[in-house]
Design a protein around this motif. Sequence first.
Motif, PDB file in Angstrom:
ATOM      1  N   THR A   1      -8.700  -5.136  -5.543  1.00 52.48           N
ATOM      2  CA  THR A   1      -8.273  -4.163  -6.553  1.00 52.48           C
ATOM      3  C   THR A   1      -9.468  -3.481  -7.200  1.00 52.48           C
ATOM      4  O   THR A   1      -9.431  -2.270  -7.458  1.00 52.48           O
ATOM      5  CB  THR A   1      -7.400  -4.853  -7.614  1.00 52.48           C
TER       6      THR A   1
ATOM      7  N   SER B   1     -12.842   3.221  -5.462  1.00 54.35           N
ATOM      8  CA  SER B   1     -12.797   4.182  -4.361  1.00 54.35           C
ATOM      9  C   SER B   1     -11.705   5.243  -4.544  1.00 54.35           C
ATOM     10  O   SER B   1     -11.924   6.412  -4.250  1.00 54.35           O
ATOM     11  CB  SER B   1     -12.619   3.471  -3.014  1.00 54.35           C
ATOM     12  N   TYR B   2     -10.545   4.863  -5.056  1.00 57.71           N
ATOM     13  CA  TYR B   2      -9.471   5.831  -5.242  1.00 57.71           C
ATOM     14  C   TYR B   2      -9.862   6.895  -6.265  1.00 57.71           C
ATOM     15  O   TYR B   2      -9.663   8.080  -6.050  1.00 57.71           O
ATOM     16  CB  TYR B   2      -8.176   5.159  -5.702  1.00 57.71           C
TER      17      TYR B   2
ATOM     18  N   ARG C   1     -10.613  -0.956  -4.718  1.00 56.51           N
ATOM     19  CA  ARG C   1      -9.654   0.146  -4.602  1.00 56.51           C
ATOM     20  C   ARG C   1      -9.713   1.070  -5.807  1.00 56.51           C
ATOM     21  O   ARG C   1      -9.660   2.292  -5.652  1.00 56.51           O
ATOM     22  CB  ARG C   1      -8.239  -0.406  -4.425  1.00 56.51           C
TER      23      ARG C   1
ATOM     24  N   SER D   1      -7.647   1.886   1.592  1.00 55.28           N
ATOM     25  CA  SER D   1      -6.646   0.822   1.493  1.00 55.28           C
ATOM     26  C   SER D   1      -6.845  -0.202   2.605  1.00 55.28           C
ATOM     27  O   SER D   1      -6.685  -1.408   2.384  1.00 55.28           O
ATOM     28  CB  SER D   1      -5.236   1.414   1.574  1.00 55.28           C
TER      29      SER D   1
ATOM     30  N   ILE E   1       0.836  -1.204   0.000  1.00 60.08           N
ATOM     31  CA  ILE E   1       0.000   0.000   0.000  1.00 60.08           C
ATOM     32  C   ILE E   1       0.868   1.250   0.000  1.00 60.08           C
ATOM     33  O   ILE E   1       0.608   2.199  -0.747  1.00 60.08           O
ATOM     34  CB  ILE E   1      -0.974  -0.009   1.198  1.00 60.08           C
TER      35      ILE E   1
ATOM     36  N   GLY F   1      -9.689  -2.306   1.628  1.00 64.73           N
ATOM     37  CA  GLY F   1      -9.203  -3.263   0.627  1.00 64.73           C
ATOM     38  C   GLY F   1      -8.374  -4.368   1.267  1.00 64.73           C
ATOM     39  O   GLY F   1      -8.446  -5.530   0.852  1.00 64.73           O
TER      40      GLY F   1
END
Length: 192
Positions: free
Chosen positions: A128, A134-135, A131, A90, A59, A93
């Motif tokens: 993934t 969301s990222y 992530r 993270s 991460i 995740g």
Amino acid sequence: MSERGALRARLDLLAREVAKFGAVGAVGLLVNIAVFNLLRHTTDLQVVRASVLATFVAILCNYVGFRYWTYRDRDKTGRTRELTLFLLFSAAGAVIENGVLYLATYGFDWNSPVQSNVFKILGIGIATLFRFWSYRTWVFKALPAEIRPVEAPPAETRSAETPPAEEAARSAERFLEQRRPAETVEPDPVRH
């Protein structure tokens, strides 16, 4: 630019984002698996604990790649907010990723080195997807769109050799260039 050209340009930008996210993620995957196997074979840590440590090392590696390469053109004004949200999503995740490994290891007693790696990679794959969503949605926020979008030049001014898809991509690049904040550095006054 026509709706079709605008859609094609947006899809092209999304494809580039996915490719960059995937490249950073691939490096993170290698770091994650390498640290996991190193910890698993050189320490007495339990499988899931070694996996959690490896996940957090990956991460940290991924944040650098995402901030300075994948999402370098995104809003950079709220770094504390960005880092807090990055760590929060993270961690979520990591729960997904290591939950799959935990279920396989302790729920089904599948804990050979090969099985552990397979379920670790499966967990990484599922996490993934979470992530990425969301990222790009909350962590690395896109700069607000301008009121007036950049339009392609009239068809008469385009060169005869430039295909419409390439022209749409260039137009999208020009739009992104206008969105990037100008970084100006004020010189320090000279003192005598």
